[in-house]
Each structure stands twice: as structure tokens, then as C-alpha cells.
Enzyme design. Structure first.
Site, PDB file in Angstrom:
ATOM      1  N   GLY A 189     -37.169  55.221  51.567  1.00 15.23           N
ATOM      2  CA  GLY A 189     -38.124  55.833  52.364  1.00 15.23           C
ATOM      3  C   GLY A 189     -38.016  55.622  53.744  1.00 15.23           C
ATOM      4  O   GLY A 189     -38.068  54.670  54.078  1.00 15.23           O
ATOM      5  N   SER A 190     -37.940  56.847  54.464  1.00  8.30           N
ATOM      6  CA  SER A 190     -37.764  56.755  55.768  1.00  8.30           C
ATOM      7  C   SER A 190     -37.478  58.038  56.542  1.00  8.30           C
ATOM      8  O   SER A 190     -37.823  59.013  55.879  1.00  8.30           O
ATOM      9  CB  SER A 190     -36.504  56.010  56.132  1.00  8.30           C
TER      10      SER A 190
END
Length: 232
Positions: A189-190
Site C-alpha cells: 500500500g502506497s
């Protein structure tokens, strides 16, 4: 085509970065089965998710001078004009910034948005606030690439998020890269930001789903004057 070949063609390759994680998830699942069967099935579901997360599907990249392709799978979360982070050395003038937010269900292999030469790589330690927030561009841990291409310079920034704790970069300074070529990944996640020269016309809209190495974000040659968008 045989049944085996048909099935094999549907299987998506896994990036080598993922095998240790998949192995740990699978081992923990076996232990959980030994402790209590329902826990084992939960572990199995998480193992399948881990395999899905580390997928690395082949992509067909449009190749033409000036085209900027998405460096990541995910949702276009921001299209704005803002000064780039000072460490990039691109000056104080505002640039077009297109941000792609990757959820934990998106493919996290990152690809070069353009063909050129990696002029600079900069790692910046920082916080782990929600990568979907605007301030993540300057507050969060990030790794930046400045790429020289066609007489100009662009930047692509890997930004860690709430869950991400590891940014991986495969390339080195001075190395040539092709459009759509893999240059790194961020685990769990990013977001990725792409900084383009002032006056560049974006060809995507906020909320649009992008595919790494395939979706065209902009055209530096000015050959595309822009597009309208319809939601729904």
C-alpha cells in the site's frame, strides 16, 4: 492448445521479491491448521492474497517520443500543479504532479513512465501517514528518481504509506531505462507521484484507474491537446 497450456497462460508471474513472504504466509497457515482448522483456513486466504499482491503481469507499453505512462497500478488520486520536493533539484517553479494511489489489492511493481537515463536517485526518510493525503509527498518516507529524457527532466517518486514499510529500487544512477521497464516496488500500500514540466497537459482524471506501463498520463510532445471525461 492443450488444457495445461491454457491454464498456464492464465497464471500471472510472481515477482521474486514476493517468494519469501509467500513462504512465510504458507508456513504460518500450516501451523494454524495444526492449532485449529478454522485459523488455518484464514491463513490460507491470506496466503492467496499474498500471492495475488506480488503478481507481476506482463504489460503492453505504448512507445512514442513524449508519452508518459503510469508508473503504477491504482487510482489517479491527484492531478495538480505544485513545486516539486526540493531534494529533486528541479527548481522552485510549479510542475504538473500526477499521483497514483495503490491499495493493498493493486499490483505493486513499479515501471518507468518514460524512456531515458536515471540522472539521480534520492532516498528520503520520513513518516508513514496515509499516502492518499497531499502532505505525504513531502512528509512520508520516499525514494525519488530524476530521469533525463528528450531534452527535459521528469521525476517519479515512490512514497510509503500507512502499511508500506519497504521501498525497493532496482535501478542505479546513470542507468538507461525504457518506458514501461520495471524499476522497483513498494510493499503493502502506497503511492507514486510523477512530476512533469510546467504546461504539460494531463490526459487522465482524478478517480480514473491506471495500469502500470500502459495507461498514458500525458504527452510531452503536445500532440494530444487534452481529453474530456465522463463519470459513470
Amino acid at each position: 492448445m492443450s488444457i495445461y497450456d491454457s491454464i498456464r497462460k492464465q497464471l500471472v508471474p510472481i515477482t521474486p521479491e514476493g517468494y519469501p513472504f509467500i513462504g512465510v504466509f504458507a508456513l504460518v497457515s500450516l501451523v494454524l491448521f495444526w492449532i485449529w482448522t478454522p485459523l488455518g483456513w484464514i491463513g490460507t486466504v491470506l496466503t492467496v492474497w499474498c500471492i495475488y499482491f506480488f503478481r507481476d503481469p506482463p504489460r503492453v507499453t505504448p512507445v512514442r517520443d513524449g508519452l508518459i505512462v503510469s508508473p503504477a497500478d491504482g487510482r489517479i488520486s491527484m492531478v495538480t500543479t505544485t513545486p516539486p520536493p526540493h531534494e529533486l533539484g528541479l527548481g522552485p517553479k510549479p510542475m504538473l504532479r500526477i499521483s497514483v494511489f495503490m491499495s493493498v489489492f493493486d499490483c505493486h511493481v513499479n515501471r518507468s513512465p518514460v524512456a531515458g537515463r536515471v540522472e539521480k536517485i534520492l532516498y528520503q526518510p520520513g513518516k508513514f501517514v496515509n499516502a492518499d493525503l497531499d502532505k505525504a509527498s513531502v512528509d512520508n518516507e520516499r525514494n525519488s528518481l530524476v530521469i533525463a529524457t528528450g531534452g527535459t527532466r521528469i521525476a517519479v517518486v515512490q512514497i510509503a504509506g500507512l502499511i508500506a514499510r519497504r521501498i525497493v529500487c532496482y535501478v542505479k544512477e546513470g542507468q538507461p531505462v525504457g518506458a514501461g521497464e520495471r524499476f522497483g516496488m513498494i510493499r503493502f500500500g502506497s503511492r507514486l507521484d510523477v512530476y512533469l514540466p510546467e504546461g504539460t497537459q494531463p490526459l487522465v482524471a482524478v478517480g480514473q484507474t491506471a495500469l502500470s506501463g500502459e495507461t498514458v498520463l500525458a504527452d510531452l510532445s503536445g500532440g494530444d491537446e487534452g481529453r474530456g471525461f465522463r463519470v459513470g
